[in-house]
Design a protein around this motif. Structure first.
Motif, PDB file in Angstrom:
ATOM      1  N   ALA A  42      -7.197 -12.237   9.309  1.00 37.39           N
ATOM      2  CA  ALA A  42      -7.684 -11.018   8.658  1.00 37.39           C
ATOM      3  C   ALA A  42      -6.690  -9.886   8.820  1.00 37.39           C
ATOM      4  N   HIS A  43      -6.074  -9.796   9.981  1.00 35.35           N
ATOM      5  CA  HIS A  43      -5.074  -8.749  10.210  1.00 35.35           C
ATOM      6  C   HIS A  43      -3.840  -8.961   9.342  1.00 35.35           C
ATOM      7  N   ARG A  44      -3.388 -10.199   9.238  1.00 30.70           N
ATOM      8  CA  ARG A  44      -2.219 -10.459   8.400  1.00 30.70           C
ATOM      9  C   ARG A  44      -2.514 -10.120   6.945  1.00 30.70           C
ATOM     10  N   ALA A  45      -3.693 -10.484   6.493  1.00 28.80           N
ATOM     11  CA  ALA A  45      -4.062 -10.192   5.105  1.00 28.80           C
ATOM     12  C   ALA A  45      -4.140  -8.691   4.858  1.00 28.80           C
ATOM     13  N   HIS A  46      -4.659  -7.958   5.834  1.00 25.07           N
ATOM     14  CA  HIS A  46      -4.832  -6.512   5.664  1.00 25.07           C
ATOM     15  C   HIS A  46      -3.516  -5.766   5.797  1.00 25.07           C
ATOM     16  N   PHE A  47      -2.778  -6.025   6.878  1.00 26.06           N
ATOM     17  CA  PHE A  47      -1.590  -5.231   7.154  1.00 26.06           C
ATOM     18  C   PHE A  47      -0.370  -5.680   6.364  1.00 26.06           C
ATOM     19  N   LEU A  48      -0.329  -6.957   5.981  1.00 23.00           N
ATOM     20  CA  LEU A  48       0.811  -7.446   5.205  1.00 23.00           C
ATOM     21  C   LEU A  48       0.485  -7.532   3.726  1.00 23.00           C
ATOM     22  N   LYS A  49      -0.744  -7.153   3.378  1.00 30.36           N
ATOM     23  CA  LYS A  49      -1.157  -7.126   1.959  1.00 30.36           C
ATOM     24  C   LYS A  49      -0.943  -8.461   1.282  1.00 30.36           C
ATOM     25  N   GLY A  50      -1.299  -9.542   1.987  1.00 25.60           N
ATOM     26  CA  GLY A  50      -1.164 -10.837   1.336  1.00 25.60           C
ATOM     27  C   GLY A  50      -0.862 -11.983   2.266  1.00 25.60           C
ATOM     28  N   GLY A  51      -0.422 -11.705   3.481  1.00 22.43           N
ATOM     29  CA  GLY A  51      -0.251 -12.772   4.467  1.00 22.43           C
ATOM     30  C   GLY A  51       1.094 -13.456   4.420  1.00 22.43           C
ATOM     31  N   ASP A  52       1.139 -14.682   4.936  1.00 22.29           N
ATOM     32  CA  ASP A  52       2.401 -15.384   5.145  1.00 22.29           C
ATOM     33  C   ASP A  52       3.127 -15.731   3.856  1.00 22.29           C
ATOM     34  N   GLY A  53       2.388 -15.853   2.754  1.00 17.69           N
ATOM     35  CA  GLY A  53       3.016 -16.311   1.533  1.00 17.69           C
ATOM     36  C   GLY A  53       3.817 -15.255   0.806  1.00 17.69           C
ATOM     37  N   ASP A  54       3.773 -14.005   1.257  1.00 14.47           N
ATOM     38  CA  ASP A  54       4.490 -12.936   0.573  1.00 14.47           C
ATOM     39  C   ASP A  54       6.002 -13.151   0.640  1.00 14.47           C
ATOM     40  N   VAL A  55       6.676 -12.846  -0.442  1.00 14.27           N
ATOM     41  CA  VAL A  55       8.133 -12.800  -0.470  1.00 14.27           C
ATOM     42  C   VAL A  55       8.524 -11.331  -0.404  1.00 14.27           C
ATOM     43  N   LEU A  56       9.299 -10.968   0.601  1.00 17.42           N
ATOM     44  CA  LEU A  56       9.670  -9.564   0.769  1.00 17.42           C
ATOM     45  C   LEU A  56      10.547  -9.125  -0.399  1.00 17.42           C
ATOM     46  N   PRO A  57      10.333  -7.923  -0.917  1.00 24.54           N
ATOM     47  CA  PRO A  57      11.125  -7.443  -2.053  1.00 24.54           C
ATOM     48  C   PRO A  57      12.580  -7.202  -1.668  1.00 24.54           C
ATOM     49  N   ASP A  58      13.445  -7.152  -2.670  1.00 23.22           N
ATOM     50  CA  ASP A  58      14.868  -6.914  -2.435  1.00 23.22           C
ATOM     51  C   ASP A  58      15.098  -5.483  -1.947  1.00 23.22           C
ATOM     52  N   PHE A  59      16.077  -5.348  -1.082  1.00 25.85           N
ATOM     53  CA  PHE A  59      16.432  -4.026  -0.566  1.00 25.85           C
ATOM     54  C   PHE A  59      17.443  -3.396  -1.522  1.00 25.85           C
ATOM     55  N   THR A  60      16.921  -2.712  -2.559  1.00 28.25           N
ATOM     56  CA  THR A  60      17.767  -2.127  -3.591  1.00 28.25           C
ATOM     57  C   THR A  60      18.206  -0.723  -3.194  1.00 28.25           C
ATOM     58  N   ARG A  61      19.106  -0.157  -4.000  1.00 28.92           N
ATOM     59  CA  ARG A  61      19.586   1.198  -3.732  1.00 28.92           C
ATOM     60  C   ARG A  61      18.454   2.214  -3.850  1.00 28.92           C
ATOM     61  N   THR A  62      17.569   1.998  -4.820  1.00 23.34           N
ATOM     62  CA  THR A  62      16.439   2.920  -4.975  1.00 23.34           C
ATOM     63  C   THR A  62      15.527   2.873  -3.756  1.00 23.34           C
ATOM     64  N   ARG A  63      15.241   1.679  -3.280  1.00 23.39           N
ATOM     65  CA  ARG A  63      14.392   1.558  -2.096  1.00 23.39           C
ATOM     66  C   ARG A  63      15.088   2.142  -0.867  1.00 23.39           C
ATOM     67  N   ALA A  64      16.403   2.042  -0.811  1.00 25.79           N
ATOM     68  CA  ALA A  64      17.143   2.664   0.296  1.00 25.79           C
ATOM     69  C   ALA A  64      16.988   4.185   0.248  1.00 25.79           C
ATOM     70  N   LEU A  65      17.046   4.763  -0.961  1.00 23.95           N
ATOM     71  CA  LEU A  65      16.854   6.209  -1.107  1.00 23.95           C
ATOM     72  C   LEU A  65      15.439   6.618  -0.686  1.00 23.95           C
ATOM     73  N   ILE A  66      14.464   5.809  -1.069  1.00 19.03           N
ATOM     74  CA  ILE A  66      13.080   6.112  -0.713  1.00 19.03           C
ATOM     75  C   ILE A  66      12.899   6.062   0.805  1.00 19.03           C
TER      76      ILE A  66
END
Length: 501
Positions: free
Chosen positions: A267-291
């Motif tokens: 339940a904690h993984r689902a809540h805090f990771l918004k989806g659990g183990d199956g999530d693929v982390l998004p790419d670390f783009t320049r825009t995300r670096a600025l954010i």
């Protein structure tokens, strides 16, 4: 059987709701009450005391050094009783939010800050910047993730010892918890890293203006007096805290069933990771670096404002509201992060809604102090403790002063409020006992910091546990051995300090 959940606007949340193991007698199953019930029960108990404990007050007089009214020693007198009934009990959580409590600020400021912070964090989260940053961090610390604990606890302790980091720390829980879970630890590891790090720093305050400075002024000493003693308490306590949390984290990573919240791991993984183990982390783009740069800058500006500009909850709330807009505008640079106006507002409101329970619990916690003050028994309890300290030897006086402030900290969790209330009365007593006044100041701040590592009347504790979805009874079970060690460190250091002065 699944744990019961609290439904908040369609979001399933197990906010501080848990159960204890089934009792073996018959088929009875005991469920530990929620934090709201515990705190409301304490309000009822304190209200009952107002019918028993005599009402009384000290005369208050302006104190130029403190810049506010302070009790005048030797002026305690009884007044007309003001027992608190059911109407006052029901009003206490409400007044706890908006009524100014003696020596402290309005809780509504803290609650609003929490809601705005929730909105800010959700806006940043929706851009994927935090998840991308988490991926980068875990890659950099591959195999050495446990090193995050000493690094972060030391950083939070620095905030605690210099400016009494407390409510401001609530902003970091939602950031730190997903990092720790992805690293193979659990939510209690993240809560302990932040709550114990900042709390131990406050316990060993060195130049904290909201504790040490106020108490030193009220006691007629300087902040330099007793600094070495406070540094020893800070160093030893922080070392004990780091070792304790690291041992727990290593045990959980090796065997997740050893986690304090093992029954809620998924339940904690689902809540805090918004989806659990199956999530693929998004790419670390320049825009995300600025954010992320804007995200970090927001906290840097907050610390600058608190330490050097005297900012408090209003200014910090405005800062994070403004930074939410800045993040939204930066997100428009890339289609991967872009949100239209409606999506931005929805994200902000969703984030505030997620922390609504945390904001509300603050008023309930402060309701206890409201009942005590309205029932006029706070000064009576202080007067009784004042009488207990007469005639004690030096070592006994210093250690008794510590335990007296432990008791008072449950009643007045605010460090500045407790200093103003007690130091004008308790500090002169140290002269009769032959104890340096800086020992009394150190005993006060160490006791107050120790209690506020688990104090149910302290909104920072209950708020942090609520965000981390860690029930209060489990937190007590987790932190109790460390509390014993920290109390021994405090009393031992005070004893040595008395012998050397």
């Amino acid at each position: 059987m699944d744990l019961p959940y609290l439904q908040i606007s369609g979001i399933r949340r197990s906010l501080l709701i848990t159960r204890c193991p089934r009792l073996e007698s018959g088929m009875t199953q005991f469920r530990f009450p929620t934090a709201y019930t515990i705190l409301f029960a304490l309000i009822v108990v304190v209200a009952a005391l107002t019918w028993i404990v005599p009402a009384g007050v000290y005369d208050m007089a302006p104190n130029a050094t403190l810049g506010r009214d302070a009790p005048v020693p030797g002026t305690y007198h009884t007044v007309e009783p003001s027992p608190q009934g059911w109407v006052q009990i029901l009003m206490a959580p409400i007044k706890g939010l908006y009524d100014p409590i003696e020596y402290t600020a309005n809780a509504i400021d803290v609650s609003l800050f929490i809601l705005v912070m929730g909105g800010f964090l959700m806006v940043v989260t929706r851009t994927g910047a935090i998840d991308a940053g988490i991926g980068g961090l875990l890659t950099a610390l591959k195999g050495r993730e446990i090193l995050m604990i000493p690094i972060l606890m030391t950083a939070f302790a620095a905030g605690g010892t210099t400016y009494g980091m407390a409510e401001e720390g609530l902003a970091f829980y939602s950031i730190l918890i997903p990092v720790m879970i992805r690293a193979g630890f659990d939510s209690p590891t993240a809560v302990a890293t932040l709550l114990l790090g900042a709390g131990i720093g406050t316990m060993g305050s060195t130049i904290n203006p909201f504790a040490t400075v106020i108490a030193s002024n009220a006691a007629g000493t300087t902040i330099q007096d007793g600094l070495g003693l406070r540094l020893v308490i800070l160093g030893l306590s922080l070392l004990a805290g780091i070792v304790y949390v690291m041992r727990y984290a290593a045990k959980v990573k090796a065997d997740p069933s050893k986690s304090l919240m093992a029954d809620q791991a998924e339940a904690h993984r689902a809540h805090f990771l918004k989806g659990g183990d199956g999530d693929v982390l998004p790419d670390f783009t320049r825009t995300r670096a600025l954010i992320l740069a804007a995200f970090a800058a927001a906290f840097g500006v907050m610390l600058w404002g608190v330490i050097s500009q005297g900012w408090w909850m209003g200014e910090m709330s405005a800062l994070f509201l403004g930074m939410s807009i800045v993040v939204w505008l930066l997100a428009k640079i890339s289609p991967d992060t872009r949100m239209n106006e409606g999506e931005f507002v929805e994200a902000f409101v969703d984030g505030a809604r997620d922390l609504l329970g945390v904001a509300l619990i603050i008023g309930v916690a402060r309701g206890i102090v409201v009942v005590m003050d309205d029932g006029q028994i706070t000064h009576t309890i202080l007067h009784w403790l004042e009488g207990m300290l007469g005639g004690l030897g030096e070592v006994a006086f210093a250690n008794t002063m510590y335990f007296v402030n432990v008791v008072l900290s449950f009643l007045v969790p605010s460090s500045s409020g407790l200093a103003v209330l007690t130091m004008p009365i308790l500090a002169p007593l140290s002269d009769f006992a032959g104890v340096a006044r800086e020992i009394t100041v150190t005993a006060y701040q160490t006791a107050n910091g120790w209690v506020n590592l688990f104090n149910p009347t302290f909104a920072v504790v209950m708020g942090g546990l609520a965000i981390g979805k860690v029930p209060y009874d489990r937190w007590l079970k987790f932190v109790f051995p460390l509390l014993v060690v920290l109390a021994v460190i405090a009393c031992g250091t005070l004893t040595v300090g008395v012998m050397l002065t």
